[in-house]
Design a protein around this motif. Structure first.
Motif, mmCIF file in Angstrom:
data_model
loop_
_atom_site.group_PDB
_atom_site.id
_atom_site.type_symbol
_atom_site.label_atom_id
_atom_site.label_comp_id
_atom_site.label_asym_id
_atom_site.label_seq_id
_atom_site.Cartn_x
_atom_site.Cartn_y
_atom_site.Cartn_z
ATOM 1 N N THR A 122 -6.871 -63.271 25.907
ATOM 2 C CA THR A 122 -5.729 -63.660 26.394
ATOM 3 C C THR A 122 -4.439 -63.127 26.046
ATOM 4 O OG1 THR A 122 -6.544 -66.160 26.737
ATOM 5 C CG2 THR A 122 -4.084 -65.905 27.080
ATOM 6 N N PHE A 125 -4.232 -59.746 27.693
ATOM 7 C CA PHE A 125 -3.793 -59.757 29.055
ATOM 8 C C PHE A 125 -2.267 -59.942 28.779
ATOM 9 C CE2 PHE A 125 -8.278 -60.297 30.546
ATOM 10 C CZ PHE A 125 -8.151 -59.415 32.064
ATOM 11 N N LEU A 126 -1.756 -60.583 28.135
ATOM 12 C CA LEU A 126 -0.383 -60.884 27.986
ATOM 13 C C LEU A 126 0.326 -59.505 27.566
ATOM 14 C CD1 LEU A 126 2.185 -62.746 27.580
ATOM 15 C CD2 LEU A 126 1.507 -63.076 25.258
ATOM 16 N N ALA A 129 0.402 -57.280 30.634
ATOM 17 C CA ALA A 129 1.341 -57.945 31.582
ATOM 18 C C ALA A 129 2.840 -57.456 31.191
ATOM 19 C CB ALA A 129 1.261 -59.489 31.621
ATOM 20 N N PHE A 148 3.680 -59.099 36.068
ATOM 21 C CA PHE A 148 3.380 -59.958 34.640
ATOM 22 C C PHE A 148 2.480 -61.346 35.294
ATOM 23 C CE2 PHE A 148 4.519 -63.423 31.911
ATOM 24 C CZ PHE A 148 4.363 -62.737 30.806
ATOM 25 N N THR A 149 3.118 -61.937 36.165
ATOM 26 C CA THR A 149 2.489 -63.188 36.505
ATOM 27 C C THR A 149 1.015 -62.828 37.219
ATOM 28 O OG1 THR A 149 4.574 -64.209 37.198
ATOM 29 C CG2 THR A 149 2.712 -65.238 38.178
ATOM 30 N N LEU A 152 -1.365 -62.010 34.129
ATOM 31 C CA LEU A 152 -1.781 -63.158 33.465
ATOM 32 C C LEU A 152 -2.754 -64.297 34.272
ATOM 33 C CD1 LEU A 152 1.218 -64.210 31.413
ATOM 34 C CD2 LEU A 152 -0.714 -63.195 30.412
ATOM 35 N N VAL A 155 -6.632 -64.209 33.966
ATOM 36 C CA VAL A 155 -7.322 -65.104 32.995
ATOM 37 C C VAL A 155 -8.199 -66.273 33.676
ATOM 38 C CG1 VAL A 155 -7.446 -66.074 30.789
ATOM 39 C CG2 VAL A 155 -6.354 -64.220 31.205
#
Length: 208
Positions: A122, A125-126, A129, A148-149, A152, A155
């Motif tokens: 996670t 991925f953050l 992003a 960005f959205t 994320l 996941v």
């Protein structure tokens, strides 16, 4: 190829994508859902062509040219992401240099510090992003957090796919995401930028 393909992409954008964006000169919240879906479907084909051409141009042509000039031995810039059955393998295959850097400098140190694999993934991925949003937003001089959205959201989407189908529909969902999901993000950025430049006002109607 390094010189020709960018000209081809520029031609596709000018002749195919820009006219679609010009037809949607309204804030997103003022466009009817049926019309918005029509724009997205029309944008899916040229955007997919542009995405594939740019991928081939950068990861195959440019990076191999640089590696040849620098006598760099490791030429694994991408794997066969088009055959993958899950989103995690896709994100680890299409951009190998960035993925290897994240694994070496972020993922493994997190595991050594006691983080679980899901938590470390996670965080990866953050970071991805944030990087992708920065790369897109700075040249456009606007922050919309669309990419960005989207990154994320991979996941929970991966967890949902594994939970429902056990990964059997992974490749179909992957291509659905590439063909339809990417055009949506491109449309939102291009639309907001075009509206902002032409009307000199931001378009945050999708959020509020």
């Amino acid at each position: 190829e390094v010189v020709f393909l960018p000209q081809l992409v520029l031609g596709l954008i000018q002749q195919w994508i820009v006219p679609i964006i010009q037809k949607s000169m309204k804030p997103i919240n003022e466009i009817e859902s049926s019309v918005l879906m029509e724009y997205l479907l029309k944008l899916a084909v040229p955007n997919h062509f542009v995405w594939m051409i740019l991928f081939y141009w950068f990861f195959h042509c440019c990076l191999n040219l640089i590696a040849e000039l620098l006598c760099f031995g490791d030429r694994e810039f991408y794997l066969d992401w088009w055959n993958t059955n899950n989103l995690l393998h896709f994100w680890s295959s299409w951009n190998r240099p960035f993925h290897v850097w994240l694994i070496r400098h972020v993922y493994k140190p997190l595991l050594l510090h006691g983080y679980e694999k899901l938590q470390a993934q996670t965080i990866l991925f953050l970071i991805s992003a944030i990087v992708y949003e920065y790369v897109i937003s700075v040249p456009l001089k606007m922050f919309r957090f669309w990419i960005f959205t989207t990154v994320l959201a991979q996941v929970p989407l991966f967890w949902l796919i594994e939970k429902i189908s056990g990964g059997h529909c992974g490749n179909a969902i992957l291509w659905l995401n590439v063909v339809l999901g990417t055009p949506l993000v491109v449309f939102l950025y291009c639309h907001d930028y075009y509206v902002q430049q032409k009307l000199s006002r931001p378009c945050w109607g999708f959020f509020f």
